[in-house]
Structure formats: C-alpha cells, structure tokens
Design an enzyme around this catalytic site. Sequence first.
Site, PDB file in Angstrom:
ATOM      1  N   ASP A 216       8.297   0.441   2.867  1.00  0.00           N
ATOM      2  CA  ASP A 216       8.473  -0.010   1.488  1.00  0.00           C
ATOM      3  C   ASP A 216       9.958   0.011   1.104  1.00  0.00           C
ATOM      4  O   ASP A 216      10.463  -0.905   0.466  1.00  0.00           O
ATOM      5  CB  ASP A 216       7.624   0.825   0.507  1.00  0.00           C
ATOM      6  CG  ASP A 216       7.825   2.323   0.648  1.00  0.00           C
ATOM      7  OD1 ASP A 216       8.478   2.786   1.609  1.00  0.00           O
ATOM      8  OD2 ASP A 216       7.324   3.058  -0.221  1.00  0.00           O
ATOM      9  N   ARG A 217      10.660   1.052   1.577  1.00  0.00           N
ATOM     10  CA  ARG A 217      12.107   1.129   1.326  1.00  0.00           C
ATOM     11  C   ARG A 217      12.824  -0.026   2.008  1.00  0.00           C
ATOM     12  O   ARG A 217      13.693  -0.686   1.436  1.00  0.00           O
ATOM     13  CB  ARG A 217      12.660   2.454   1.859  1.00  0.00           C
ATOM     14  CG  ARG A 217      12.128   3.671   1.174  1.00  0.00           C
ATOM     15  CD  ARG A 217      12.620   4.948   1.851  1.00  0.00           C
ATOM     16  NE  ARG A 217      14.082   5.059   1.843  1.00  0.00           N
ATOM     17  CZ  ARG A 217      14.760   5.969   2.552  1.00  0.00           C
ATOM     18  NH1 ARG A 217      14.122   6.813   3.338  1.00  0.00           N
ATOM     19  NH2 ARG A 217      16.085   6.014   2.479  1.00  0.00           N
TER      20      ARG A 217
ATOM     21  N   ASP B 226      13.546   3.218  -6.194  1.00  0.00           N
ATOM     22  CA  ASP B 226      12.106   2.952  -6.252  1.00  0.00           C
ATOM     23  C   ASP B 226      11.407   4.210  -6.760  1.00  0.00           C
ATOM     24  O   ASP B 226      11.421   5.254  -6.102  1.00  0.00           O
ATOM     25  CB  ASP B 226      11.607   2.574  -4.855  1.00  0.00           C
ATOM     26  CG  ASP B 226      10.148   2.122  -4.856  1.00  0.00           C
ATOM     27  OD1 ASP B 226       9.419   2.400  -5.831  1.00  0.00           O
ATOM     28  OD2 ASP B 226       9.728   1.497  -3.868  1.00  0.00           O
TER      29      ASP B 226
ATOM     30  N   CYS C 119       0.831  -1.204   0.000  1.00  0.00           N
ATOM     31  CA  CYS C 119       0.000   0.000   0.000  1.00  0.00           C
ATOM     32  C   CYS C 119       0.863   1.250   0.000  1.00  0.00           C
ATOM     33  O   CYS C 119       1.455   1.614   1.024  1.00  0.00           O
ATOM     34  CB  CYS C 119      -0.911   0.006   1.227  1.00  0.00           C
ATOM     35  SG  CYS C 119      -1.955  -1.449   1.312  1.00  0.00           S
TER      36      CYS C 119
ATOM     37  N   THR D 247       5.274   7.539  -6.191  1.00  0.00           N
ATOM     38  CA  THR D 247       4.821   8.896  -5.878  1.00  0.00           C
ATOM     39  C   THR D 247       6.032   9.729  -5.460  1.00  0.00           C
ATOM     40  O   THR D 247       6.232  10.854  -5.930  1.00  0.00           O
ATOM     41  CB  THR D 247       3.809   8.851  -4.714  1.00  0.00           C
ATOM     42  OG1 THR D 247       2.757   7.963  -5.078  1.00  0.00           O
ATOM     43  CG2 THR D 247       3.256  10.219  -4.422  1.00  0.00           C
TER      44      THR D 247
END
Length: 249
Positions: free
Chosen positions: A102-103, A122, A7, A125
């Site tokens: 996420d990183r 990555d 997400c 956004t």
Amino acid sequence: MILELDCGNSFIKWRVIRQGLPGLVLGGVVDSDEKLIEVLAATSGLSLRHSRMVSVRSAEETQKLVALIAEEFGVETQCASSARILAGVANGYEAYERLGLDRWLALVGAYATVGKACLVLDLGTAITSDFVSAKGEHLGGYICPGMPLMRGQLRTHTRRIRYDDVAAEEAQSSFAPGRSTAEAVERGCALMIRGFAASQLTLAQQYLGDDFIVFVTGGDAELIGDVTPGARHMPDLVFVGLALACPLV
Ligand SMILES: Nc1ncnc2c1ncn2[C@@H]1O[C@H](COP(=O)(O)OP(=O)(O)OP(=O)(O)O)[C@@H](O)[C@H]1O
Ligand SMILES: CC(C)(CO)[C@@H](O)C(=O)NCCC(=O)O
Ligand SMILES: [K+]
C-alpha cells in the site's frame, strides 16, 4: 468495468471504474470479504471485466478473496506485487519486497501524479510516511500506530480507560485539555499524530529540500488537515499506483 480493491489491515476500500473513462461508477469501505461480495452482488448493472487488488494481508487471506471474486463474478484478479522500480520510482528498502504494497503504490501514485519530490502520509490502522526525491528515488519512511491502534492499546493495557464510540466522536470537537477520559485519550492521541505529521514536514525539508508536494491519504486523513497546509488530500492515491502496477493488457 474494472473492480479495484485496497485490502488494508482493518478495512477493504473498493471502487468500480469504467475502462478508459474518467470518474468512478461506485465505491465504498467494508470490513470483511463477505460484505464486499454482498455489496457488489446487490449492485444492479454491474458488469465486471477486470479486477485488480493490492493487499497487505497474508497470502492466504488475499488468495481467499481472489477465489471468492472469481467464483461470484467470473473475473480473474490481478494482484500488485513488489518491484524494485515502477513508473520511474526506485524502491528504497534494502529488501524491496518488505515494503508494504500500500505504501509502495501510494508513493508511486504520488510521484507519477506530480513528477516532483513528494512526502506521502497515509493514516490508516498504522500511519506511514514515505519520502520520494525529485529524481524518483524512494528514500524510505516511517511507520507508527494509527488512531485505532493507539486508542486500542490504551484500552487494552489499562483498567479504567473505557468509553464508547459516541463519547469518542464528541471528544473530537476540540483540542482543549480533556475533562473526561474520552476527551483526554482522543485529544491526546490526535495531538501525537499531529506532532508526527509536523515532524515529517521538517524531515521532508531536510531530505527533499524546499520544493516538495505533500500527499495525505487514508481513513484518518482529516486528523492532520490543518497541520499540513497545501497538502493534497487524495483518498484514491493507492488506486492511482494500483493502475500503474496492474495495467490492463
Ligand atoms: N468510511 C470509513 N470506513 C471505515 N473507516 C473509516 C471511514 N472513514 C474514516 N475511517 C477511519 O479510517 C481509519 C482506517 O483507515 P483506512 O481504512 O485507511 O486503513 P485500514 O484499512 O484500517 O488499514 P491500513 O492502514 O492497513 O490500510 C479508522 O480509524 C477509521 O475510523
Ligand atoms: C505498515 C502497513 C501495515 C500500513 O498499512 C503496511 O504497509 C505493511 O504491512 N507494511 C509492511 C512493513 C513495511 O512497510 O516495512
Ligand atoms: K493503508
């Protein structure tokens, strides 16, 4: 079957895999919780036994989706959480819990894949880079606005930068000096991102030496394809880390 969710700030990347079997059953990208539930509910033959998630959203938003999944499909969702060490990688942040999950999962997934020094880029956004040494030490990284944010800021803070998605798409065919607003903005922002990627390679050489692997992931990965020769394009890198963070017990 296992449901896996990433997400992000704008989109939810999801996939369904079979326990212990290679290959995915299906997957996709949606822009809301409701769409996700809708797509999954419409999938015939789906039988979810497990669910795991990484979220960079607020705790409230994350819990809301966890509750929806429990309600609709009767499975608990395991959520990845911050860690000082995972799969032989040491988090490099002074406050390890502040590093975006996420990183963290992408860089853990990268190092677990090759066991060598890595640079992880990555492009979502936001755009992030992370450096991992040959010994598995996360050295830190960088965050800058991604394509959607750059474009959005120019539109929001000027009176006369206005163009539609079709013009944006058409503008992306070359890097020649723009002869329309769409071309000027789309190409200008793309060049900034490519410059960022090139500078990351230089920094990686400085901090990691000559022997490192570049991983590129995120929805806008193709923006830097030709400035990072030899890089591994791994759209599912975060999911590799997610499986390590949330093993089935
Ligand atoms: N199938 C797709 N669905 C949605 N966005 C896509 C897709 N393919 C490419 N993109 C592009 O990817 C970018 C979004 O990237 P991505 O989905 O990796 O991140 P995100 O969820 O928006 O944010 P975050 O960085 O928080 O993960 C947008 O610029 C979008 O145009
Ligand atoms: C940078 C983003 C938005 C990229 O998705 C995410 O990783 C995040 O919210 N990170 C928290 C801040 C940090 O990583 O330092
Ligand atoms: K992301």
